[in-house]
Structure formats: structure tokens, C-alpha cells
Design a protein around this motif. Structure first.
Motif, mmCIF file in Angstrom:
data_model
loop_
_atom_site.group_PDB
_atom_site.id
_atom_site.type_symbol
_atom_site.label_atom_id
_atom_site.label_comp_id
_atom_site.label_asym_id
_atom_site.label_seq_id
_atom_site.Cartn_x
_atom_site.Cartn_y
_atom_site.Cartn_z
ATOM 1 N N ILE A 31 -3.108 31.835 21.366
ATOM 2 C CA ILE A 31 -3.099 33.277 21.071
ATOM 3 C C ILE A 31 -1.669 33.772 20.864
ATOM 4 O O ILE A 31 -1.404 34.638 20.014
ATOM 5 N N SER A 32 -0.718 33.207 21.626
ATOM 6 C CA SER A 32 0.686 33.605 21.443
ATOM 7 C C SER A 32 1.215 33.165 20.071
ATOM 8 O O SER A 32 2.077 33.825 19.485
ATOM 9 N N THR A 33 0.693 32.034 19.537
ATOM 10 C CA THR A 33 1.125 31.591 18.199
ATOM 11 C C THR A 33 0.600 32.516 17.102
ATOM 12 O O THR A 33 1.166 32.554 16.004
ATOM 13 N N LEU A 34 -0.454 33.243 17.394
ATOM 14 C CA LEU A 34 -1.004 34.184 16.408
ATOM 15 C C LEU A 34 -0.178 35.463 16.292
ATOM 16 O O LEU A 34 -0.387 36.252 15.369
ATOM 17 N N ARG A 35 0.741 35.657 17.218
ATOM 18 C CA ARG A 35 1.528 36.888 17.242
ATOM 19 C C ARG A 35 2.269 37.086 15.926
ATOM 20 O O ARG A 35 2.994 36.213 15.456
ATOM 21 N N GLY A 36 2.064 38.235 15.323
ATOM 22 C CA GLY A 36 2.693 38.552 14.042
ATOM 23 C C GLY A 36 1.884 38.112 12.836
ATOM 24 O O GLY A 36 2.248 38.409 11.701
ATOM 25 N N HIS A 37 0.781 37.391 13.073
ATOM 26 C CA HIS A 37 -0.003 36.841 11.962
ATOM 27 C C HIS A 37 -1.470 37.304 11.999
ATOM 28 O O HIS A 37 -2.264 36.841 11.193
ATOM 29 N N VAL A 38 -1.826 38.180 12.929
ATOM 30 C CA VAL A 38 -3.235 38.585 13.082
ATOM 31 C C VAL A 38 -3.724 39.331 11.845
ATOM 32 O O VAL A 38 -4.804 39.025 11.303
ATOM 33 N N ALA A 39 -2.949 40.303 11.375
ATOM 34 C CA ALA A 39 -3.362 41.086 10.199
ATOM 35 C C ALA A 39 -3.486 40.223 8.938
ATOM 36 O O ALA A 39 -4.498 40.305 8.231
ATOM 37 N N PRO A 40 -2.486 39.374 8.607
ATOM 38 C CA PRO A 40 -2.652 38.499 7.430
ATOM 39 C C PRO A 40 -3.850 37.564 7.534
ATOM 40 O O PRO A 40 -4.539 37.321 6.544
ATOM 41 N N LEU A 41 -4.112 37.049 8.728
ATOM 42 C CA LEU A 41 -5.257 36.156 8.908
ATOM 43 C C LEU A 41 -6.577 36.899 8.715
ATOM 44 O O LEU A 41 -7.518 36.358 8.135
ATOM 45 N N LEU A 42 -6.646 38.133 9.195
ATOM 46 C CA LEU A 42 -7.880 38.921 9.042
ATOM 47 C C LEU A 42 -8.165 39.253 7.583
ATOM 48 O O LEU A 42 -9.316 39.508 7.225
ATOM 49 N N ARG A 43 -7.133 39.270 6.771
ATOM 50 C CA ARG A 43 -7.328 39.526 5.337
ATOM 51 C C ARG A 43 -7.787 38.274 4.591
ATOM 52 O O ARG A 43 -8.133 38.351 3.410
ATOM 53 N N HIS A 44 -7.759 37.136 5.269
ATOM 54 C CA HIS A 44 -8.133 35.867 4.637
ATOM 55 C C HIS A 44 -9.559 35.498 5.046
ATOM 56 O O HIS A 44 -9.919 35.568 6.221
ATOM 57 N N MET A 45 -10.366 35.075 4.097
ATOM 58 C CA MET A 45 -11.773 34.794 4.364
ATOM 59 C C MET A 45 -11.941 33.708 5.418
ATOM 60 O O MET A 45 -12.834 33.786 6.257
ATOM 61 N N VAL A 46 -11.093 32.681 5.385
ATOM 62 C CA VAL A 46 -11.186 31.580 6.349
ATOM 63 C C VAL A 46 -10.397 31.896 7.613
ATOM 64 O O VAL A 46 -10.877 31.689 8.733
ATOM 65 N N GLY A 47 -9.198 32.421 7.460
ATOM 66 C CA GLY A 47 -8.355 32.723 8.615
ATOM 67 C C GLY A 47 -8.963 33.734 9.562
ATOM 68 O O GLY A 47 -8.754 33.666 10.782
ATOM 69 N N SER A 48 -9.728 34.665 9.026
ATOM 70 C CA SER A 48 -10.360 35.685 9.873
ATOM 71 C C SER A 48 -11.349 35.066 10.853
ATOM 72 O O SER A 48 -11.546 35.586 11.957
ATOM 73 N N VAL A 49 -11.958 33.947 10.477
ATOM 74 C CA VAL A 49 -12.903 33.253 11.367
ATOM 75 C C VAL A 49 -12.187 32.732 12.612
ATOM 76 O O VAL A 49 -12.722 32.785 13.725
ATOM 77 N N VAL A 50 -10.967 32.249 12.444
ATOM 78 C CA VAL A 50 -10.178 31.729 13.568
ATOM 79 C C VAL A 50 -9.809 32.861 14.522
ATOM 80 O O VAL A 50 -9.936 32.729 15.746
ATOM 81 N N VAL A 51 -9.349 33.976 13.975
ATOM 82 C CA VAL A 51 -8.978 35.121 14.813
ATOM 83 C C VAL A 51 -10.187 35.613 15.602
ATOM 84 O O VAL A 51 -10.095 35.889 16.806
ATOM 85 N N GLU A 52 -11.326 35.709 14.940
ATOM 86 C CA GLU A 52 -12.538 36.177 15.608
ATOM 87 C C GLU A 52 -12.957 35.222 16.726
ATOM 88 O O GLU A 52 -13.374 35.649 17.804
ATOM 89 N N HIS A 53 -12.840 33.921 16.469
ATOM 90 C CA HIS A 53 -13.218 32.928 17.486
ATOM 91 C C HIS A 53 -12.298 33.030 18.699
ATOM 92 O O HIS A 53 -12.771 32.969 19.849
ATOM 93 N N ALA A 54 -11.022 33.190 18.447
ATOM 94 C CA ALA A 54 -10.061 33.347 19.549
ATOM 95 C C ALA A 54 -10.329 34.648 20.311
ATOM 96 O O ALA A 54 -10.232 34.690 21.546
ATOM 97 N N TYR A 55 -10.699 35.706 19.586
ATOM 98 C CA TYR A 55 -10.990 37.008 20.198
ATOM 99 C C TYR A 55 -12.212 36.916 21.108
ATOM 100 O O TYR A 55 -12.239 37.503 22.197
ATOM 101 N N ASP A 56 -13.221 36.167 20.689
ATOM 102 C CA ASP A 56 -14.433 36.000 21.502
ATOM 103 C C ASP A 56 -14.149 35.234 22.794
ATOM 104 O O ASP A 56 -14.744 35.527 23.834
ATOM 105 N N LEU A 57 -13.266 34.244 22.718
ATOM 106 C CA LEU A 57 -12.966 33.412 23.886
ATOM 107 C C LEU A 57 -11.921 34.032 24.806
ATOM 108 O O LEU A 57 -11.782 33.616 25.957
ATOM 109 N N ALA A 58 -11.195 35.028 24.302
ATOM 110 C CA ALA A 58 -10.051 35.584 25.043
ATOM 111 C C ALA A 58 -10.490 36.446 26.221
ATOM 112 O O ALA A 58 -11.599 36.992 26.248
ATOM 113 N N SER A 59 -9.593 36.573 27.181
ATOM 114 C CA SER A 59 -9.804 37.503 28.296
ATOM 115 C C SER A 59 -9.520 38.933 27.819
ATOM 116 O O SER A 59 -9.056 39.137 26.688
ATOM 117 N N ALA A 60 -9.769 39.898 28.690
ATOM 118 C CA ALA A 60 -9.561 41.298 28.317
ATOM 119 C C ALA A 60 -8.105 41.571 27.930
ATOM 120 O O ALA A 60 -7.821 42.260 26.952
#
Length: 639
Positions: free
Chosen positions: A182-211
Motif C-alpha cells: 500500500i505504501s508503494t501505491l502512494r502517489g499512484h492511486v489516481a493514475p491507477l484508478l484511471r486505468h482499466m487494469v490498474g484500478s482492479v489492483v487498487v480496489e483489491h488492496a482497498y478491500d484487504l486494507a485496514s481502516a
């Protein structure tokens, strides 16, 4: 002599002209030049053999495969390794293989891939091999793979095949490894969400993450300041408004940043992820009227159907229905066509249907698109935990018995910039400030513009807004239930399946509401005859003799049905009278024990004097003998 020389010169000129003429310049004259074919080179001995013995189909395929493999080997650096791994994968993925043998194959595959995993992870073959290896390898081997891939996770997140490996790694990651990812995603969340494949990774990490980790991912989408100074945000603050007030951030700046993040995502139609739904909800809480209206207009399409599968997505759907104009509401309803059944059974999607039935005034469109589709699966809906909710909303709107506090809060949620109530409060505050400014001599020229407000406390500019519809709720319910024939179909289902429904945990609630005529007596007097038939159907079940041999539990002793019958006796005197005459008169002593005694004592607990009078004569001896407890004595003791 001179004449002879002159004649020779003329002849020479004629010969020159004749030699220089071409066939194109003199088409009538035929060319006398013969065509001499060029000599072909002698064929090679191998070519002669091929000409003599042509390849058959099998040999041609084999030759084509060899050429293809040769090209792939030149183009792909690890082609030979991929072929070896594919052969190992065919063995290790079999179900009948022994655990020890599979472990050996997995170890062998990981050994071959060591140091090259990030290079081959993007291949459609080796990505599958890696997923199988990660699934069946030891924890130590899995950690080694994770460490090798960690510097390359961002690049792999954009790959159509490697993304499945990244998800598999996250599923098996430890808490420390997940936090590092999750720390490696820092600064890259918005660009990944704009990508059809990258958004899947962000969502998966979001589901597994703590509050706290979820908050870390969200803050980046709210503001650049929050991205840079995320450590200043208290962990307990989850709402954007609270964070802004704590850090003193300007609403306009945050709103502009969020708009830049959200708009490209919506334009690409990447709206399936819960992290985006959360961001949209927070954006609604701070955005101005125009920005919110644009978002609602964009979502009032088939996009919304893909969003209502999550808790926050369903809330957005409710807000779009609530604040959309007539045209946008029509688009939403038409977009649901063909998906009504699936939506009704969904835990969150059913609340959007409930909102439509409660708000939209176009009852003809609702009947055509929603009611007709619900009628075709009516029995299944009555017996389903979520499917019954649209029916119960029509029979008894916003009842706390059928909807949780959170669901009722969702239906009553609002968007501040579009809410009529909030606008009227804001206008009253502005008027107060204007009066105070007018009384100040030093600020004589200052003036605060107050929006013009109609008598019904709605702004002139907001005449199209109707948070709960312009039609009277009772009239809307009558049109949807009575005029459409929906209530009649519901009564028929209840009468035909009365035994099954009254014994079920969810069906009993629909039976109760229908048997009592619904809230505000909406089913009376139009359907009184059918309601009376339902009462008799329940009474006929209660009149069945008690038998120990019967496999089905008697309706007066079943946990769910006896409590429903008790409530009907207390709330519906007509039903109590029918039940007494057809099923209980002269048999009270038989049913005065066990769960069925609740039904008997309900006659004495009823507030209707006629109902009490029916049973008092027969029940008094049972009270005197101590078989039944006197409910009045209970009340006195509790006081």
C-alpha cells in the motif's frame, strides 16, 4: 559525280530514319525483333526434391510451427524457459497429483524462474504458472517471490496478465507485506484508478486494507496537501468534512482536486469499484450545486447499475434517484430494465428499488418496467430476505421493523448543495447576516445576495428539485399497489401459499402486512374480499387437528407462524373473530400449552373489547385452574 554523291547522302539519311523508328512511333510497321526468353538458373537439388515430393498437410503444419517457434524465440527472450514452465505446469495443476510431487514441481519451477520472475510475469502462460506456484508453495518460497516482485509491483499492475498474479500475492501477503504494498501505491492511486487494469489492483488492496490503510488510499484522492501531509490527519477522522475542518483546508481547493480525479474515471466508465463510490459520496458532501448536478447527469445511465452492488454505490444510487430530474429518473429506471429481479435480491441494490418506489412520481413507467417484472417472481420475492423489502415498502413505508437504522439513514440521506432543507436554512442565515450588515453604518454599501424563496420554502432556481416527489405518497402507493393490480397478485400468492409463507422467517412479515390491509389501510376497501379469504385460509390451517404423526409442524406451534397469528389477533379484530369461530372455539384447553398458548392469551391481551368477549368465557376457567396466566395480572405485577 556530284549527282551520285548527292544520291548517296539521301540514301544514308533514309537508312538512319528507318533504324531510329520504334514500334510506338510507327504502329503500322511490324517489329521483326524476335523474343528471346531469359535463361533460368538451374534449380538446387533440394528444390528439385521438394518439387518432386510435395509436403502433406501434417508436414506443412509441422514446418509452420517450427517457423513460428523460431520467430518467437528471436522476439521473446525467455521463450525456451516459458515452454519448460508450461510443461511443468501441466503436471502440477492436476487434481490427482500427490502433494509431495506437486511441491517438488513447484520448487523446480521457482528455481528456474529465480531472478527472472518480474520479466516473465506479464506472459499469459507464465503468469498462470506463477499463480499456481504461489498457491501451492511454502511460506518461505512465497516470501522470496514477494521480495523479488516488490520493486516491480507498479509496472505489473498495468499488465493484463500480471495483474492476476499481483492479486494472488496480496491475498497471501502478511500484514507487513500488505502495508508495504500500500505504501508503494502512494502517489499512484489516481493514475491507477484511471486505468482499466490498474484500478482492479487498487480496489483489491482497498478491500484487504485496514481502516487506517483505506484512509491512506483515500486521502490521496481528496487533496494534494493531504497526500503530502497524511501523517497530520488523525486516524479517527474518517469523513472528509471533519478532516478539512481539522486541518483548515479550503473547500474550493479540495473540490477542484477531486473533480480532476473523478471526471476522467467517469468518462472511461470505470465505476465498478467501492473506493470510487466512497470518493463520490465524500465529493457530494462538499461540491457545489452545478458540479453535483453534472455528476448525477453522468451517472443517470447504465453506469449506475454497475455501482449499486456496493454499500456506498447503493447510497449514490439513492441520491441520484432522489435529486435527479424527471428525465434522469426515467433514464435510471429504463437502465434497470431486465435487471429488476437481480437487483431486488441484492443486499444493497434492493434499497435503490425501494427509493424509486418511494420517490418517483411516474407510476406508469414504474409499473411497466419494475412492477411487471416483480410480479413474475412474486413468490420468490416474498420468501427472500432482500426481495421482500420493495413489497414491504409499498405496504408499510419506512418501517423500522423491516429496515435497519443504517438503511433508513441511507434513504433519508441528502446532498447539502441540493437539499431543499439545507438551502432554506442557509437562506435564513443569510437573511440574518444581511440585517446585521444593514444596521452597521460602517458597512452601509455592503450587500449580501439572498436567493429568492417561494412560499413553499424552495428556491426559485430549484423548482425541478423534488427530494420525495411532488405527488402525495398515499396516492403514489395506491397507483403502484391497487391500480397496477400488484396488490391483487400479492394476495393471490399469499392465499395459495399461506402455509409455506406463514411458517417462514421472511414470508410471515408480508403475510402480516397484507392480512392487516397495510399501513393506513391502503388495501381497504378495494380488496376486502380477498383479505377476508386470506383470513379464512390462515384459520383453516389453525383448524387442522393436532397430530403427532404429521411431519410438518402445526401452524399454532411453529415458532414463526404462532407469533404472526398472535400479532394478527392483537392488531386485526376481523381476523381474530374468524380464527376463533373456525379454529379455536371449544379447543382452547388443547392449545393452552407450549408455543400455542401465546395465541390463546392474545385474545385476552387484545385492546378490542369484542375480541376479549369472544374468548373470556372459555378462557376464564383455564386461568382459575392455573393453566393460563392472566395477562392483566402480569401487567399489574410489572407496574
Amino acid at each position: 559525280m556530284a549527282a551520285k554523291k548527292q544520291q548517296e547522302e539521301v540514301d544514308i539519311k533514309k537508312r538512319k530514319r528507318t533504324n531510329t523508328e520504334t514500334p510506338s512511333s510507327n504502329p503500322k510497321k511490324k517489329s521483326t525483333t524476335k523474343f528471346v526468353p531469359s535463361k533460368k538458373p538451374k534449380p538446387h537439388s533440394d528444390d528439385k526434391d521438394k518439387n518432386k515430393a510435395p509436403l502433406n498437410a501434417r508436414e506443412r503444419r509441422h514446418h509452420a510451427k517450427e517457423l513460428t517457434d523460431a520467430r518467437k524465440q528471436k522476439r521473446r527472450r525467455h521463450y525456451t524457459l516459458e515452454q519448460e514452465l508450461a510443461r511443468l505446469w501441466e503436471k502440477m495443476r492436476r487434481h490427482e497429483i500427490a502433494k509431495e510431487d506437486r511441491s517438488k514441481l513447484v520448487t523446480e519451477a521457482l528455481t528456474k524462474m529465480k531472478g527472472k520472475i518480474h520479466e516473465i510475469a506479464g506472459s499469459h502462460i507464465t503468469s498462470r504458472v506463477l499463480q499456481t506456484c504461489v498457491k501451492h508453495c511454502s511460506q518461505a518460497e512465497r516470501d522470496q517471490v514477494f521480495e523479488e516482485l516488490r520493486p516491480h509491483f507498479l509496472n505489473l499492475a498495468y499488465s493484463a496478465y500480471a495483474v492476476h498474479l499481483v492479486k494472488k500475492m496480496l491475498d497471501n501477503a502478511s500484514k507487513k507485506q500488505l502495508a508495504g504494498f500500500i505504501s508503494t501505491l502512494r502517489g499512484h492511486v489516481a493514475p491507477l484508478l484511471r486505468h482499466m487494469v490498474g484500478s482492479v489492483v487498487v480496489e483489491h488492496a482497498y478491500d484487504l486494507a485496514s481502516a487506517a490503510q483505506k484512509q491512506e488510499l483515500l486521502l490521496e484522492l481528496y487533496s494534494t496537501e493531504l497526500q503530502l501531509f497524511k501523517d497530520l490527519v488523525p486516524a479517527k477522522e474518517t469523513r472528509l468534512l471533519d478532516v478539512m475542518s481539522k486541518l483548515g483546508l479550503q473547500k474550493g481547493s479540495v473540490s477542484r482536486h477531486m473533480s480532476k480525479v473523478i471526471q476522467p474515471i467517469l468518462e472511461k466508465g470505470i465505476v465498478d469499484h467501492s473506493i470510487l463510490h466512497r470518493v463520490l459520496l465524500e465529493y457530494f458532501s462538499i461540491a457545489d450545486k452545478t458540479s453535483v448536478a453534472e455528476i448525477i447527469q453522468q451517472l443517470s445511465s447504465p453506469l449506475l447499475i454497475r455501482m449499486i452492488g456496493t454499500k456506498d454505490g447503493a447510497k449514490i444510487g439513492i441520491l441520484c434517484v432522489k435529486y435527479g430530474n424527471a428525465k434522469e429518473r426515467k433514464k435510471i429506471i429504463k437502465g434497470l430494465k431486465g435487471h429488476i429481479g437481480k437487483t431486488a435480491y441484492h443486499q444493497y441494490g434492493c434499497m435503490v428499488l425501494v427509493s424509486i418506489l418511494s420517490v418517483v412520481d411516474d407510476t406508469k413507467l414504474i409499473t411497466k418496467v419494475i412492477i411487471r417484472e416483480l410480479q413474475s417472481i412474486l413468490k420468490e420475492l416474498v420468501l427472500d430476505k432482500n426481495g421482500r423489502r420493495p413489497l414491504l415498502q409499498l405496504l408499510h413505508p419506512n418501517c423500522s421493523r423491516y429496515f435497519s437504522p443504517d438503511e433508513l439513514a441511507s434513504m433519508n440521506s441528502s446532498i447539502p448543495s441540493l437539499s431543499l432543507k439545507d438551502q432554506s436554512e442557509a437562506s435564513s442565515q443569510t437573511e440574518t447576516s444581511k440585517v446585521s450588515i444593514g444596521n452597521d453604518d460602517s458597512m452601509e454599501d455592503s450587500e449580501v445576495k439572498v436567493p429568492e424563496v417561494n412560499e413553499d420554502k424552495t428556491s426559485v432556481d430549484d423548482t425541478d428539485l423534488a427530494e420525495s416527489g411532488k405527488k402525495d405518497p398515499l396516492v403514489r402507493r395506491q397507483e403502484l399497489l391497487i391500480n397496477s393490480g400488484f396488490a391483487e397478485s400479492l394476495l393471490d400468492i399469499c392465499i395459495e401459499n399461506v402455509g409455506e409463507l406463514i411458517r417462514s422467517n421472511f414470508g410471515k412479515e408480508v403475510i402480516y402486512e397484507v392480512a392487516t390491509g397495510g399501513s393506513e389501510g391502503i388495501l381497504h376497501p378495494t380488496l376486502d374480499d380477498k383479505i377476508n379469504s386470506l383470513h379464512k385460509a390462515i384459520a383453516s390451517l389453525a383448524a387442522v387437528p393436532k397430530s403427532e404423526d404429521s411431519q410438518e409442524e402445526h401452524v399454532l406451534e411453529n415458532f414463526f407462524s404462532n407469533r404472526t397469528i398472535r400479532k394478527l389477533i392483537l392488531d386485526c379484530p376481523d381476523f381474530a373473530s374468524i380464527l376463533w369461530k373456525e379454529a379455536l372455539k371449544g379447543k382452547c384447553e388443547l392449545w393452552a400449552h407450549g408455543h400455542s398458548c401465546k395465541v390463546i392469551t392474545a385474545f385476552l391481551e387484545s385492546t378490542d373489547s369484542k375480541v376479549q368477549k369472544l374468548a373470556k368465557k372459555e378462557l376464564q376457567p383455564l386461568i382459575d385452574n392455573g393453566v393460563l396466566k392472566n395477562p392483566q395480572a402480569k401487567e399489574q405485577a410489572s407496574q
